[in-house]
Motif scaffolding. Structure first.
Motif, mmCIF file in Angstrom:
data_model
loop_
_atom_site.group_PDB
_atom_site.id
_atom_site.type_symbol
_atom_site.label_atom_id
_atom_site.label_comp_id
_atom_site.label_asym_id
_atom_site.label_seq_id
_atom_site.Cartn_x
_atom_site.Cartn_y
_atom_site.Cartn_z
ATOM 1 N N LEU A 95 0.813 -1.229 -0.027
ATOM 2 C CA LEU A 95 -0.075 -0.161 0.088
ATOM 3 C C LEU A 95 0.882 1.507 0.012
ATOM 4 O O LEU A 95 0.481 2.406 -0.675
ATOM 5 C CB LEU A 95 -0.873 -0.072 1.256
ATOM 6 C CG LEU A 95 -2.157 0.766 1.322
ATOM 7 C CD1 LEU A 95 -3.064 0.414 1.873
ATOM 8 C CD2 LEU A 95 -1.487 2.315 2.049
ATOM 9 N N ARG A 96 1.843 1.110 0.721
ATOM 10 C CA ARG A 96 2.801 2.572 0.897
ATOM 11 C C ARG A 96 3.590 2.428 -0.330
ATOM 12 O O ARG A 96 3.819 3.805 -0.860
ATOM 13 C CB ARG A 96 3.882 2.099 1.985
ATOM 14 C CG ARG A 96 4.649 3.626 2.218
ATOM 15 C CD ARG A 96 5.600 3.209 3.186
ATOM 16 N NE ARG A 96 6.473 4.409 3.387
ATOM 17 C CZ ARG A 96 7.659 4.727 4.311
ATOM 18 N NH1 ARG A 96 8.064 3.547 5.047
ATOM 19 N NH2 ARG A 96 8.205 5.732 4.366
ATOM 20 N N ILE A 97 4.172 1.631 -1.034
ATOM 21 C CA ILE A 97 4.977 1.808 -2.085
ATOM 22 C C ILE A 97 4.143 1.911 -3.323
ATOM 23 O O ILE A 97 4.611 2.525 -4.388
ATOM 24 C CB ILE A 97 5.978 0.731 -2.387
ATOM 25 C CG1 ILE A 97 5.307 -0.837 -2.815
ATOM 26 C CG2 ILE A 97 6.800 0.629 -1.432
ATOM 27 C CD1 ILE A 97 6.121 -1.825 -3.314
ATOM 28 N N GLY A 98 2.977 1.641 -3.460
ATOM 29 C CA GLY A 98 1.856 1.893 -4.539
ATOM 30 C C GLY A 98 0.844 2.989 -4.231
ATOM 31 O O GLY A 98 0.110 3.126 -5.019
ATOM 32 N N ILE A 99 1.213 3.795 -3.368
ATOM 33 C CA ILE A 99 0.310 5.047 -2.996
ATOM 34 C C ILE A 99 0.107 5.872 -3.870
ATOM 35 O O ILE A 99 -1.068 6.568 -3.850
ATOM 36 C CB ILE A 99 0.874 5.858 -1.623
ATOM 37 C CG1 ILE A 99 0.077 6.513 -1.022
ATOM 38 C CG2 ILE A 99 2.318 6.588 -2.178
ATOM 39 C CD1 ILE A 99 0.465 7.144 0.415
ATOM 40 N N VAL A 100 0.946 6.191 -5.076
ATOM 41 C CA VAL A 100 0.582 6.926 -5.983
ATOM 42 C C VAL A 100 -0.853 6.833 -6.749
ATOM 43 O O VAL A 100 -1.388 7.444 -7.176
ATOM 44 C CB VAL A 100 1.741 7.051 -6.920
ATOM 45 C CG1 VAL A 100 1.975 5.768 -7.744
ATOM 46 C CG2 VAL A 100 1.548 8.314 -8.020
ATOM 47 N N ALA A 101 -1.101 5.329 -6.699
ATOM 48 C CA ALA A 101 -2.116 5.046 -7.507
ATOM 49 C C ALA A 101 -3.693 5.318 -6.935
ATOM 50 O O ALA A 101 -4.557 5.327 -7.215
ATOM 51 C CB ALA A 101 -2.095 3.433 -7.700
#
Length: 631
Positions: free
Chosen positions: A518-524
């Protein structure tokens, strides 16, 4: 009897995609068979229900009972296909020979769905079905308009607005051909080719294997159309490699899950969902690809930044030259794959062919070239296994498509969709458009848990998109918004099926994997809100507006990278530093949504972010040099 059950199940799994491919190639018409899409859909659905019921039998000692139940269920769907022409004229009479098989067919569909996809999604269908039959007893604004039971059954069973409607038709005519393309890609060792191509391109860089996972998963994911299938295909290579070179098990699993999930938003194929979106919006396919380009670049670029930060924090290096395949040798070994993809893109963009037919033509070409390459020495058991595997992937998708037809049909027939739109409109009037977007995102994530991207997208755009568009969100922005959040349910806790699969491959903790993903894909999770307020991010605006929003997003994504590094400021703990920089990065990324698409404040936010990034990078570099000198 077990052997008979296995033979029937295997035959169903092979027949289902074969019938779909023959239909897409217009073979029945060539032989003068006057079939229509709804008949073919019903036949395939009957086979899928049969396979679903036999895949998890009730009675292991009395397996013949399961076989009889499965055959009866399939026959009820075949019965509709056989009587299609006559029923189109006599549907209003609803005689017992029509609605009794219909009731059995619908119940068997829900039960096959429960057996293959679990209780949660089946329960959703049962709740909606109960509302469709008894919703007139619900008090207040959610009170439903309920038809006579036999009319509701026939509406769902035989009407084009019910089960044999748009969702399952799109799965048969568009999604299946691209699943075939992905399966042929596997047969032709496409996954090995993409992995080697990624290794030769970025394997030598810091944290190389993790960056290989991003590139390879992005390549393969755009064609596979399934996050889980992508993880299982690329993850078996990339996860062990990441762990071996220093990434923790949780980090390796999270990176693979987020990278594999992003393949379905990456042009040009976008896991076949782009074709569905083009049909729903009634726009050229090229418009979807154009709109998806900048968000997809930002998604993978931010992931690349964050992986580089994790590699820096872990002190990782790239792979040795001896472990990296030659770029030239890699191309030499898989040139037919690149040519087939090139042919696919040419057919999609330069001809007027149906996208499904384009995928099948490209698949046939790839298979023929690969056959010549290996001198037609196919491993027959491998081919049969691939066909069975394709059937195992397609059958649940057909069941979900049928279930989506039940949900959409009842939402429309009961007036629930209108009432929900009305409620959402009132909420937006009271609390603002942001509240509507937030609620829409939550609904998309909840409905998306366990459902394939194509199915959840169609359900969401039917129910939620009209209200978003009515309240001023651009149609393309509304559809892309729901696509992204439906897709992100695959890596969003608590369900996070993609993260669970990756965690199992890595033998990592599921919860830690989900929250890191969730943190590393937060941009989505942020970009859809940006383009809802500023569609220039989807290239719907002037050159100046596009340049400003892209600059904001790029500067913000680099700050998100810096938030993953240890604190370079004396006295400020890393956890606090990381959260502060992350909030600043997200604020900069959202500047045009907050201040306006071409405001001075948005430009100032970009400049301030660049200056801050330069200061932090310089400070971090000085700390590293000092540590290196002391060592």
């Amino acid at each position: 009897m077990d052997r008979i059950k296995d033979v029937i199940l295997t035959s169903c799994l092979i027949l289902c995609p074969v019938i779909g491919v023959l239909w897409a190639l217009n073979v029945p018409q060539m032989f003068g068979m006057g079939l229509v899409t709804q008949q073919v859909v019903a036949i395939m659905l009957g086979i899928a229900v049969c396979a679903g019921l036999l895949s998890h039998p009730y009675f292991k000692r009395y397996i013949w009972i399961d076989v009889i139940i499965a055959i009866i269920a399939a026959f009820c769907w075949f019965w509709y296909a056989w009587n299609f022409r006559e029923w189109m004229v006599t549907m209003a009479f609803r005689t017992p020979d029509m609605w009794i098989p219909g009731a059995i067919a619908l119940v068997s569909l829900a039960e096959g769905l429960r057996k293959t996809m679990g209780l949660i999604i089946a329960a959703l269908v049962w709740v909606i079905a109960a509302y469709g039959f008894f919703g007139d007893m619900v008090p207040g604004m959610l009170q439903a308009s309920v038809f006579a039971p036999t009319r509701t059954i026939m509406y769902l069973y035989a009407d084009s607005n019910g089960v044999p409607g748009l969702v399952i038709t799109v799965i048969v005519t568009l999604v299946l051909p691209f699943m075939v393309f992905g399966k042929v890609l596997e047969i032709a060792n496409g996954m090995t080719f993409f992995n080697n191509l990624a290794l030769s391109a970025v394997g030598h860089r810091r944290g190389g294997p993790a960056k290989v996972a991003i590139v390879a998963s992005g390549f393969f994911g755009t064609m596979s159309g399934s996050t889980v299938a992508n993880i299982m295909s690329t993850g078996i290579f990339t996860i062990p490699m990441m762990i071996r070179t220093g990434m923790t098990r949780v980090q390796a699993a999270a990176i693979e899950a987020v990278a594999s999930n992003g393949g379905q938003i990456a042009p040009p194929i976008m896991g076949a969902t782009a074709f569905i979106m083009a049909e729903m919006l009634q726009v050229p396919y090229s418009d979807i690809v154009k709109a998806a380009t900048i968000p997809a670049i930002l998604y993978f670029l931010t992931l690349f930044f964050k992986v580089d930060a994790l590699a820096t924090a872990n002190g990782l290096q790239g792979l040795g030259r001896s472990e990296i395949p030659s770029f030239r040798e890699t191309l030499k070994g898989g040139w037919e794959i690149l040519i087939s993809i090139g042919v696919l893109l040419y057919l999609l963009f330069a001809t007027g062919f149906n996208p499904g037919l384009c995928a099948l033509i490209s698949s046939g070409m790839m298979l023929v070239v690969y056959a010549i390459k290996i001198r037609f020495k196919f491993d027959v058991p491998v081919l049969i296994s691939a066909m069975i595997s394709l059937g195992r992937e397609l059958a649940p998708l057909l069941l979900i498509g049928g279930a989506a037809g039940v949900i959409i049909g009842l939402m429309n027939s009961t007036g629930f969709a209108f009432q929900l739109s009305l409620a959402l409109t009132h909420m937006a009037s009271a609390y603002g458009i942001f509240a509507l977007l937030l609620l829409s995102a939550l609904v998309a994530i909840i409905l998306g848990m366990g459902m394939p991207t194509a199915a959840v997208y169609i359900v969401l755009v039917t129910v939620v998109a009209p209200t978003m568009i009515e309240l001023g969100v651009a149609p393309m922005a509304a559809h892309m918004f729901l696509l992204y959040f439906g897709l992100m349910s695959m890596v969003t806790p608590p369900i996070a099926i993609g993260s669970i699969v990756a965690a199992r491959l890595a033998e990592a903790n599921m919860w830690s994997t989900g929250f890191l993903g969730l943190r590393i894909g937060i941009v989505a999770y942020v970009l859809p809100f940006v383009w809802a307020f500023n569609p220039a991010l989807l290239l719907d605006g002037s050159m100046l507006e596009v340049a400003i929003v892209a600059s904001n997003a790029l500067a913000g994504s680099y700050l998100l990278k810096l938030s993953m590094l240890p604190s370079p400021i004396i006295g400020v703990p890393s956890w606090l530093y990381g959260k502060l920089i992350m909030v600043l990065g997200l604020a900069v990324m959202s500047a045009t949504a907050i201040f306006g698409s071409a405001s001075i404040a948005a430009v100032a936010a970009t400049i301030a972010a660049i200056l801050l990034a330069m200061i932090i990078s310089k400070q971090t570099s000085q700390i590293r040099q000092k540590a290196s000198t002391e060592t």
